[in-house]
Enzyme design. Structure first.
Site, PDB file in Angstrom:
ATOM      1  CG  PHE A   2      -1.741  -1.253   1.361  1.00  0.00           C
ATOM      2  CD1 PHE A   2      -2.985  -1.341   0.760  1.00  0.00           C
ATOM      3  CD2 PHE A   2      -1.262  -2.353   2.068  1.00  0.00           C
ATOM      4  CE1 PHE A   2      -3.737  -2.494   0.861  1.00  0.00           C
ATOM      5  CE2 PHE A   2      -2.013  -3.517   2.176  1.00  0.00           C
ATOM      6  CZ  PHE A   2      -3.252  -3.585   1.567  1.00  0.00           C
ATOM      7  CB  SER A  47      -4.734  -7.139  -0.134  1.00  0.00           C
ATOM      8  OG  SER A  47      -4.231  -8.455  -0.084  1.00  0.00           O
ATOM      9  CB  CYS A  54      -2.503  -6.233   4.557  1.00  0.00           C
ATOM     10  SG  CYS A  54      -2.729  -7.127   3.010  1.00  0.00           S
ATOM     11  CB  THR A  56      -7.873 -11.839   2.414  1.00  0.00           C
ATOM     12  OG1 THR A  56      -6.447 -11.866   2.496  1.00  0.00           O
ATOM     13  CG2 THR A  56      -8.316 -12.516   1.124  1.00  0.00           C
ATOM     14  CB  ALA A  70      -5.904 -14.498  12.248  1.00  0.00           C
ATOM     15  CG  HIS A 108       2.658  -7.229   6.998  1.00  0.00           C
ATOM     16  ND1 HIS A 108       3.716  -7.787   6.313  1.00  0.00           N
ATOM     17  CD2 HIS A 108       1.535  -7.601   6.336  1.00  0.00           C
ATOM     18  CE1 HIS A 108       3.252  -8.461   5.280  1.00  0.00           C
ATOM     19  NE2 HIS A 108       1.932  -8.358   5.272  1.00  0.00           N
ATOM     20  CB  THR A 154       6.663  13.407   7.830  1.00  0.00           C
ATOM     21  OG1 THR A 154       6.449  13.131   6.451  1.00  0.00           O
ATOM     22  CG2 THR A 154       8.139  13.706   8.065  1.00  0.00           C
TER      23      THR A 154
END
Length: 235
Positions: A2, A47, A54, A56, A70, A108, A154
């Site tokens: 991404f 995704s 991220c 599915t 999960a 992630h 930033t």
């Protein structure tokens, strides 16, 4: 992969805990609505980043899509605190024809951080955060990248001892992400810049390899320094 440029703000329609017969093991189903603008080219298995995570797509129609969470995702992120009506940042995975306006974001999430302070600075808002897992402060540097709830931002300041850091958010970004809906002590998802983690791992592997080899340049240098120090002591 991404960019950290949030495309749309969606709404949680349903947050449902699944039994083992549905999920194969204590998972959660998350249904997002008000997502029409990012579903025109959607396919099962695509995704989509939800608050920087991220996930599915398992089902979708013209306005909604569903994903599974999960247990590891629930432990690492703030998604477990979502409920019906919660607003979430959404971004589709990048394609080859996308201009890259943010930074490389994997989706992630590393950890979460709490909002410690919010200050006005003209038409900008300055946020200060405190990491839940303090070890990740090692990958946060002033003027470096960070993804907060999936938003590429930033770093403006870092306190490595306290595990805190700050960002400044311009007015345009305020209107297009969920950060301004949050309050002091609320949690946000944090993904640190992958570059720092890769460099650390390469340095660690190189040092380990050099130290384990008696004929390596590093070991030779260490021996030389030790010999020089000992010679000075014995004189």
């Amino acid at each position: 992969m991404f960019t950290g440029i949030v495309e749309h703000i969606g709404t949680v329609e349903e947050f449902k805990e699944l039994d083992t017969s549905e999920s194969g093991g204590n998972g959660v189903s998350l249904l997002i609505k008000d997502a029409t603008s990012i579903l025109g080219d959607c396919h099962i298995g695509d995704s989509i980043s939800i608050n920087g995570t991220c996930l599915t797509v398992t089902e979708f129609d013209e306005n909604t899509f569903k994903v599974g969470l999960a247990p590891e995702t629930l432990r690492r992120t703030n998604l477990g605190s979502l409920k019906s009506g919660s607003k979430v940042n959404l971004e589709r995975a990048i394609g080859g024809d996308v201009r890259f306006g943010g930074h490389y974001v994997q989706g992630h999430v590393d950890t979460v951080a709490s909002i410690e302070k919010i200050d006005k600075d003209g038409n900008a808002l300055n946020f200060t955060f405190k990491l839940k897992d303090l070890q990740y402060i090692n990958y946060i540097v002033e003027k470096g990248f960070i993804a907060i709830d999936g938003t590429s931002l930033t770093i403006t300041h870092v306190d490595h001892k306290q595990g805190t850091f700050g960002i400044s958010m311009i007015e345009h970004t305020q209107k297009n992400v969920i950060m301004t809906l949050k309050h002091i002590d609320d949690f946000v998802n944090i993904e640190v810049d992958l570059t720092g983690k890769l460099i650390e791992k390469q340095v660690e592997l190189q040092l380990s390899s050099q130290i384990s080899n008696e004929e390596s340049p590093l070991v030779s240098l260490i021996h030389k320094i030790v010999e020089e120090k000992l010679s000075k002591i014995t004189k």
